[in-house]
Design a protein around this motif. Structure first.
Motif, short mmCIF file in Angstrom:
data_model
loop_
_atom_site.label_atom_id
_atom_site.label_comp_id
_atom_site.label_asym_id
_atom_site.label_seq_id
_atom_site.Cartn_x
_atom_site.Cartn_y
_atom_site.Cartn_z
N VAL A 199 48.77 112.05 55.12
CA VAL A 199 47.87 110.92 55.35
C VAL A 199 47.80 110.11 54.06
O VAL A 199 47.44 110.64 53.00
CB VAL A 199 46.46 111.38 55.77
CG1 VAL A 199 45.56 110.16 55.98
CG2 VAL A 199 46.53 112.21 57.04
N ALA A 200 48.17 108.84 54.14
CA ALA A 200 48.15 107.96 52.98
C ALA A 200 47.10 106.87 53.17
O ALA A 200 47.05 106.23 54.23
CB ALA A 200 49.52 107.33 52.76
N HIS A 201 46.29 106.67 52.14
CA HIS A 201 45.28 105.60 52.15
C HIS A 201 45.79 104.48 51.27
O HIS A 201 46.05 104.68 50.08
CB HIS A 201 43.95 106.14 51.64
CG HIS A 201 42.83 105.17 51.76
ND1 HIS A 201 41.70 105.21 50.96
CD2 HIS A 201 42.65 104.10 52.58
CE1 HIS A 201 40.90 104.22 51.28
NE2 HIS A 201 41.45 103.53 52.26
N MET A 202 45.95 103.28 51.85
CA MET A 202 46.48 102.12 51.14
C MET A 202 45.44 101.01 51.14
O MET A 202 44.82 100.73 52.18
CB MET A 202 47.77 101.63 51.80
CG MET A 202 48.86 102.69 51.91
SD MET A 202 50.28 102.10 52.87
CE MET A 202 51.31 103.57 52.90
N VAL A 203 45.24 100.38 50.02
CA VAL A 203 44.21 99.34 49.92
C VAL A 203 44.74 98.13 49.16
O VAL A 203 45.67 98.22 48.36
CB VAL A 203 42.94 99.87 49.21
CG1 VAL A 203 42.32 101.03 49.97
CG2 VAL A 203 43.25 100.27 47.77
N SER A 204 44.12 96.99 49.43
CA SER A 204 44.31 95.77 48.65
C SER A 204 42.97 95.05 48.66
O SER A 204 41.98 95.58 49.16
CB SER A 204 45.41 94.88 49.25
OG SER A 204 44.96 94.29 50.47
N SER A 205 42.93 93.86 48.13
CA SER A 205 41.67 93.12 48.12
C SER A 205 41.23 92.71 49.52
O SER A 205 40.06 92.41 49.75
CB SER A 205 41.80 91.87 47.24
OG SER A 205 42.85 91.03 47.73
N THR A 206 42.17 92.72 50.48
CA THR A 206 41.84 92.27 51.83
C THR A 206 42.11 93.30 52.92
O THR A 206 41.74 93.09 54.07
CB THR A 206 42.64 91.00 52.18
OG1 THR A 206 44.04 91.27 52.07
CG2 THR A 206 42.26 89.85 51.25
N ARG A 207 42.76 94.42 52.56
CA ARG A 207 43.13 95.40 53.59
C ARG A 207 42.76 96.81 53.17
O ARG A 207 42.74 97.14 51.99
CB ARG A 207 44.64 95.33 53.86
CG ARG A 207 45.07 94.06 54.55
CD ARG A 207 46.53 94.11 54.98
NE ARG A 207 47.45 94.05 53.86
CZ ARG A 207 48.76 94.12 53.98
NH1 ARG A 207 49.32 94.29 55.17
NH2 ARG A 207 49.54 94.04 52.91
N ASP A 208 42.48 97.61 54.19
CA ASP A 208 42.17 99.03 54.01
C ASP A 208 42.89 99.77 55.13
O ASP A 208 42.47 99.73 56.28
CB ASP A 208 40.66 99.26 54.07
CG ASP A 208 40.25 100.65 53.62
OD1 ASP A 208 41.03 101.59 53.84
OD2 ASP A 208 39.16 100.80 53.05
N LEU A 209 44.00 100.43 54.79
CA LEU A 209 44.88 101.00 55.81
C LEU A 209 45.05 102.50 55.63
O LEU A 209 45.09 102.99 54.50
CB LEU A 209 46.26 100.34 55.75
CG LEU A 209 46.31 98.81 55.81
CD1 LEU A 209 47.74 98.32 55.63
CD2 LEU A 209 45.73 98.29 57.12
N THR A 210 45.18 103.20 56.74
CA THR A 210 45.51 104.62 56.73
C THR A 210 46.78 104.84 57.53
O THR A 210 46.82 104.56 58.73
CB THR A 210 44.37 105.46 57.31
OG1 THR A 210 43.19 105.29 56.53
CG2 THR A 210 44.75 106.94 57.31
#
Length: 377
Positions: free
Chosen positions: A72-83
């Motif tokens: 399970v990878a948690h990926m983020v940016s200033s506008t997105r929050d993805l798993t």
């Protein structure tokens, strides 16, 4: 810019459970041999490139005695929050994004990655299958179409090989060949274009690494005559075909080599038999390259990969460096570290910190791995 913020494994490779979060721009994972550092890098690549430099079947990714594994990878940016989640069974893999099932080609390119490990030296000195696989792993991150065409081709050639082993009727083999021609020609065109793009970039990187030595890369289609293929392995040569010309050449080769395929009971024409050859100052690197030249060749390939991902996708890839610092001399290490001056999120594994300069360590987050556990140093 999207980045990897955290990752968790369950029953993946050597890990019953592994978790790390608050990942930053530069992370150095330190630990003794066999502690599982490479497994961490491989897991990261499986949820970014959706392939692995180890190219292992699903069954080898699962901890011994367990029915399945997950990443399970948690990926983020200033506008997105993805798993992004990968569920790995003994004979399958399934992916999801924020809980919704997704096909791999819908996820590739989301957060691409480029990996470099000691095993990558097989690109310079190993079997042709490693070079074709490396091309496809990159191509699939760059283009959804590349992955779909490769998948379709592989299914058809597997079916054809099964028919050849069963001594199927010639008309049945011919019907499969008719279906193979379009996908085989398109996969050839994708790979040939990618090699041309890689070659020019590799040449610049290699010249800087090796005091101006010249490197050339040739992509040799399997349908060429024996004489042409042999000549192309002794000196650089560029083959150029349009889509129509490639399809015509393939169809003709399928016909002319039908007896050979039937005798050998396997397909001998198609992208699965194409060759990628490297030349250093006009000499085939497989035969003539020194160990240092091989390392420079592979390093220049990786630098070219990074440049292509940046240009074609408009994003910086995650850079995964698995235990390569001790394999490189000071000059090549410096060239590799030059990549870190850019905005790439980078993960480096090593047995200790002796190969790193103080400035790099000051801006890195150090994580120590031991016995399945991880903690900040």
């Amino acid at each position: 810019m999207l980045r990897l913020e955290g990752i968790q494994f369950r029953n993946f490779r050597s890990y019953e459970s592994f978790s790390v979060d608050r990942l930053d721009g530069l992370t150095v994972l330190i630990g003794p041999n066999a502690v599982g550092k490479t497994n961490v890098v491989e897991g990261m690549q499986l949820v970014t490139a959706f392939g692995s430099f180890r190219n292992a079947p699903a069954s080898e990714l699962i901890r011994w005695g367990c029915p399945s594994a997950s990443i399970v990878a948690h990926m983020v940016s200033s506008t997105r929050d993805l798993t992004v989640r990968a569920d790995i069974g003994l004979k399958s893999r399934a992916y999801s994004l924020n809980g919704k099932k997704k096909a791999v080609h819908d996820l590739q390119g989301l957060l691409p990655s480029v990996a470099f490990s000691p095993d990558d030296l097989v690109l310079a000195k190993g079997a042709q299958s490693h070079r074709r696989a490396a091309l496809d792993l990159l191509g699939c991150q760059l283009s959804r179409s590349h992955r779909i065409i490769r998948r379709d081709f592989e299914r058809l050639v597997k079916h054809k090989n099964a028919l050849l082993k069963d001594d199927a009727a010639p008309l049945l083999i011919e019907s499969v060949n008719d279906m193979l021609v379009p996908s085989a020609a398109q996969l050839y065109l994708y790979r040939a274009a990618l090699v041309a793009n890689l070659s020019s970039r590799m040449a610049r990187a290699y010249a800087a690494l090796a005091d101006g030595e010249r490197i050339d890369v040739s992509y040799i289609p399997s349908w060429e005559s024996d004489e042409a293929r042999e000549a192309a392995q002794t000196a650089p040569r560029v083959f150029s075909y349009s889509k129509e010309e490639a399809q015509s050449a393939l169809a003709e080769a399928f016909s002319s080599r039908a007896a050979e395929e039937r005798a050998r009971r396997r397909s001998v024409v198609g992208p699965h038999r194409d060759r990628v050859e490297f030349f250093i100052d006009g000499r085939n690197a497989t035969t003539f390259a020194s160990q240092g030249q091989q390392r420079s060749l592979v390093l220049s390939w990786k630098i070219a990969e990074v440049e292509i991902v940046r240009e074609m996708l408009g994003v910086a890839p995650v850079l995964l460096l698995d235990d390569v610092m001790s394999e490189l001399d000071v000059r090549r290490r410096h060239a590799l570290m030059g990549l870190l001056e850019n905005d790439m999120q980078t993960f480096i594994t090593a047995t200790d910190t002796s190969c790193f300069d103080g400035a790099l360590l000051e801006r890195a987050r150090l994580l120590e791995l031991e016995g399945g556990g991880v903690w900040a140093r």
